[in-house]
Design a protein around this motif. Structure first.
Motif, PDB file in Angstrom:
ATOM      1  N   MET A   1      94.805  37.756 -30.675  1.00 33.27           N
ATOM      2  CA  MET A   1      95.654  37.428 -32.108  1.00 33.27           C
ATOM      3  C   MET A   1      95.808  35.582 -31.330  1.00 33.27           C
ATOM      4  O   MET A   1      96.816  36.225 -29.964  1.00 33.27           O
ATOM      5  N   THR A   2      96.778  34.695 -31.483  1.00 33.71           N
ATOM      6  CA  THR A   2      97.328  33.780 -30.683  1.00 33.71           C
ATOM      7  C   THR A   2      98.713  33.639 -31.466  1.00 33.71           C
ATOM      8  O   THR A   2      98.970  34.428 -32.323  1.00 33.71           O
ATOM      9  N   LEU A   3      99.540  33.516 -30.113  1.00 37.37           N
ATOM     10  CA  LEU A   3     100.828  33.510 -30.696  1.00 37.37           C
ATOM     11  C   LEU A   3     101.242  31.685 -31.341  1.00 37.37           C
ATOM     12  O   LEU A   3     101.488  31.362 -30.095  1.00 37.37           O
ATOM     13  N   GLU A   4     101.070  31.807 -31.857  1.00 38.02           N
ATOM     14  CA  GLU A   4     101.585  30.516 -32.424  1.00 38.02           C
ATOM     15  C   GLU A   4     102.709  30.075 -33.113  1.00 38.02           C
ATOM     16  O   GLU A   4     103.521  30.550 -34.321  1.00 38.02           O
ATOM     17  N   THR A   5     103.853  30.227 -31.918  1.00 38.92           N
ATOM     18  CA  THR A   5     105.630  30.197 -32.267  1.00 38.92           C
ATOM     19  C   THR A   5     105.899  28.480 -31.965  1.00 38.92           C
ATOM     20  O   THR A   5     107.123  29.202 -31.965  1.00 38.92           O
ATOM     21  N   GLY A   8     107.685  27.689 -34.890  1.00 34.79           N
ATOM     22  CA  GLY A   8     108.509  28.719 -35.806  1.00 34.79           C
ATOM     23  C   GLY A   8     109.876  28.630 -35.919  1.00 34.79           C
ATOM     24  O   GLY A   8     110.481  28.267 -37.216  1.00 34.79           O
ATOM     25  N   TYR A   9     110.398  28.192 -35.472  1.00 33.95           N
ATOM     26  CA  TYR A   9     111.896  27.639 -35.278  1.00 33.95           C
ATOM     27  C   TYR A   9     111.983  25.562 -36.413  1.00 33.95           C
ATOM     28  O   TYR A   9     112.264  25.853 -37.157  1.00 33.95           O
ATOM     29  N   VAL A  11     109.206  24.527 -38.132  1.00 33.97           N
ATOM     30  CA  VAL A  11     109.010  24.929 -39.517  1.00 33.97           C
ATOM     31  C   VAL A  11     110.404  25.540 -40.635  1.00 33.97           C
ATOM     32  O   VAL A  11     110.395  25.012 -41.438  1.00 33.97           O
ATOM     33  N   THR A 293     102.604  28.470 -41.689  1.00 32.37           N
ATOM     34  CA  THR A 293     104.216  28.731 -41.421  1.00 32.37           C
ATOM     35  C   THR A 293     103.892  28.271 -39.500  1.00 32.37           C
ATOM     36  O   THR A 293     105.482  28.662 -39.408  1.00 32.37           O
ATOM     37  N   PHE A 294     104.121  27.607 -38.946  1.00 31.42           N
ATOM     38  CA  PHE A 294     103.379  27.900 -37.644  1.00 31.42           C
ATOM     39  C   PHE A 294     103.174  26.075 -37.768  1.00 31.42           C
ATOM     40  O   PHE A 294     102.877  25.710 -36.193  1.00 31.42           O
TER      41      PHE A 294
ATOM     42  N   GLU B  33     112.985  33.659 -34.519  1.00 31.04           N
ATOM     43  CA  GLU B  33     112.760  31.330 -34.200  1.00 31.04           C
ATOM     44  C   GLU B  33     112.652  31.182 -35.546  1.00 31.04           C
ATOM     45  O   GLU B  33     113.553  30.154 -35.659  1.00 31.04           O
ATOM     46  N   ALA B  34     111.726  32.392 -36.430  1.00 26.20           N
ATOM     47  CA  ALA B  34     112.039  31.567 -37.553  1.00 26.20           C
ATOM     48  C   ALA B  34     113.869  31.317 -38.735  1.00 26.20           C
ATOM     49  O   ALA B  34     113.812  30.562 -38.637  1.00 26.20           O
ATOM     50  N   GLY B  37     115.729  28.704 -37.249  1.00 24.30           N
ATOM     51  CA  GLY B  37     115.578  27.124 -37.892  1.00 24.30           C
ATOM     52  C   GLY B  37     116.879  27.408 -39.261  1.00 24.30           C
ATOM     53  O   GLY B  37     116.815  26.495 -39.329  1.00 24.30           O
ATOM     54  N   LYS B 112     104.946  37.834 -37.975  1.00 22.66           N
ATOM     55  CA  LYS B 112     104.698  36.706 -38.350  1.00 22.66           C
ATOM     56  C   LYS B 112     104.608  36.513 -40.248  1.00 22.66           C
ATOM     57  O   LYS B 112     105.208  36.100 -40.700  1.00 22.66           O
ATOM     58  N   GLN B 119     111.146  32.036 -43.950  1.00 23.30           N
ATOM     59  CA  GLN B 119     110.405  30.738 -45.007  1.00 23.30           C
ATOM     60  C   GLN B 119     111.256  30.574 -45.949  1.00 23.30           C
ATOM     61  O   GLN B 119     111.589  29.968 -47.364  1.00 23.30           O
TER      62      GLN B 119
END
Lengths: 337, 158
Positions: A1-5, A8-9, A11, A293-294, B33-34, B37, B112, B119
């Motif tokens: 599982m990748t952490l595409e963070t 996050g802020y 977007v 989302t990211f 984080e989201a 934002g 996630k 959002q």
């Protein structure tokens, strides 16, 4: 599982900022304005209010549009993890500034006055740095390959005195630099967006060249590499009627542009319809990423939406100021999101 | 051998608390984080954002709960000392794995989903109810894992 963070802020902040983008209903209200003053008043109810409140903004709506765009770019620059995405969108303004300065040098040689008022602050390179480099003929510190292309363009002008060739050289450099930036970030959607921009520019160019009756030998100079469609394929459109372009480009996504264009006997209408469809096509390329989302592509989506919003506001205000009928203006409006 | 049995049980408890807690930490971080934002633009959404940010935190609690069960079972805290052979210790450790694994992955996944829902509410605050349901769906699987860990722990007799 990748952490595409990483995004996050960014977007999430963009999602909140998107609420400020003008929608269809606001454009409709602007179109229904009785006169220019009324349209400015309606625009003053939006986020543009702060630029319209001072005298400069009311008298010169171009200033308000430019400042709004400038603010969007500056804001995104502050939080985007990849500055290249914002640089991609700002690059055309750098090339615009270079064109203005080169034409200024040409006018200077002819003894006319230079037009520095046409320079825009929206580019990556500060205007003062560009002016200083051109005035002192010291281009070494200019970024994005401008240190090479600016003297090259001036030399080309000296040799040919053909401004179209100079502009084409600069445009080719623009797309080459965009492709290099894309390779640097390596995002699939960004790459698709740049390919779509190049294809759109090539189709737009061939449409204009067709109207001027230019032969294929010369026309290929005005096409750029790096799109989904080869230059040769785009060139083959030159001798074909526009109605057949959909069939010729059927293998490419850009062919959808010609599906939505209404049949019209008026060539000017056809050109403006295709140009609008090309802008909508570029917008659509980024559409799938709006639901991610990211996805870094959301940065481009936002900036491109602001660009299209500016274009629409400009179309409406210029049209109303010049008494263009509302139906014609409505037809020119692009899809913002 | 008794000591090894207890150590295996302790390892299970550590895995449950550690992995599920890590999943929660990452998940809460992603949602945070989201949330930051959105709140940069609209600080008034703090309440809604906090609710959604807190959701991925539950896996850590489930992990901690399971770890407590495990160490209680072998008598490390409270009760009378229990004799634990290697096989019993291994059983306790395996019983802790469902919440350790599911807690870690579901914490991230829920983070996630929460970020996406943050959002969502930034654009449509009226959809808060739906925005809470979506990450709560991920919670189901953490709850199932917790249930399985507890059933397995209870099935081990000393």
């Amino acid at each position: 599982m990748t952490l595409e963070t990483g995004y996050g802020y960014a977007v999430s902040r963009l999602r909140a900022m998107e609420l400020r983008i003008l929608g269809k209903s606001l454009f409709q209200r602007l179109l229904e304005s009785d006169d220019f003053k009324d349209a400015i008043k309606t625009l003053g109810e939006t986020h543009y209010a702060k630029w319209l409140s001072d005298d400069k903004g009311t008298q010169n709506f171009e200033y308000a549009i430019s400042m709004e765009l400038q603010e969007a770019y500056d804001e995104v620059d502050r939080f985007t993890p990849d500055k290249e995405l914002s640089q991609l969108c700002r690059l055309p303004y750098d090339i615009h500034n270079v064109k203005v300065l080169i034409k200024g040098q040409i006018l200077k040689q002819k003894g006319s006055k230079k037009r520095t008022d046409l320079l825009t602050k929206l580019g990556n390179v500060p205007i003062d740095d560009l002016i200083l480099a051109v005035e002192s003929e010291d281009y070494r510190l200019l970024p994005f390959g401008l240190h090479r292309v600016v003297p090259e363009s001036l030399m080309l002008w000296e040799q040919t005195h053909d401004i179209l060739s100079v502009e084409t050289l600069l445009d080719s450099h623009l797309f080459l630099t965009m492709r290099q930036l894309v390779q640097k970030v390596g995002y699939k959607g960004v790459e698709a967006w740049v390919h779509a921009k190049i294809d759109s520019e090539n189709v737009r160019n061939i449409l204009r060249l067709r109207r001027t009756g230019m032969d294929a030998g010369r026309a290929i100079e005005f096409l750029h590499d790096g799109g989904w469609i080869s230059k040769e394929k785009v060139l083959s459109l030159l001798s074909e009627p526009v109605e057949g372009w959909n069939r010729i480009l059927g293998f490419a996504d850009v062919s959808r542009v010609f599906e939505g264009v209404p049949e019209t006997g008026n060539v000017d209408d056809l050109v403006s319809d295709i140009e609008k469809a090309l802008d909508n096509y570029i917008t659509d390329v980024l559409r799938p990423y709006r639901y991610s989302t990211f996805a870094p592509e959301n940065i481009l989506t936002y900036l491109w939406s602001k660009e299209i919003e500016s274009k629409n506001v400009r179309i409406i205000l210029v049209g109303i100021a010049n008494g263009v009928d509302k139906e014609s203006l409505r037809r020119l409006l692009r899809n913002v999101q | 051998m008794e000591l090894l049995g207890i150590m295996l049980a302790v390892l299970g408890a550590a895995l449950a608390a550690g992995f599920a807690g890590s999943g929660s930490a990452i998940g809460v971080g992603i949602a945070g984080e989201a949330g930051a934002g959105v709140m940069t633009e609209d600080p008034g959404k703090f309440g809604l954002v906090l609710l959604l940010q807190a959701l991925p935190g539950t896996q850590g609690i489930y992990g901690l709960l399971t770890a407590f069960f495990a160490i209680l079972k072998v008598g490390i805290i409270g009760g009378e000392p229990v004799s634990v052979n290697v096989w019993q210790g291994l059983g306790v450790m395996f019983a802790c794995l469902p919440i350790a694994i599911a807690g870690y992955y579901s914490g991230i996944a829920q983070g996630k989903t929460s970020a996406a829902c943050i959002q969502l509410i930034s654009k449509r605050p009226e959809e808060t109810g739906k925005a809470v349901i979506l990450p709560a769906m991920v919670e189901t699987y953490a709850v199932l894992a917790l249930l399985m860990s507890i059933i397995l722990l209870n099935s081990i007799s000393f």
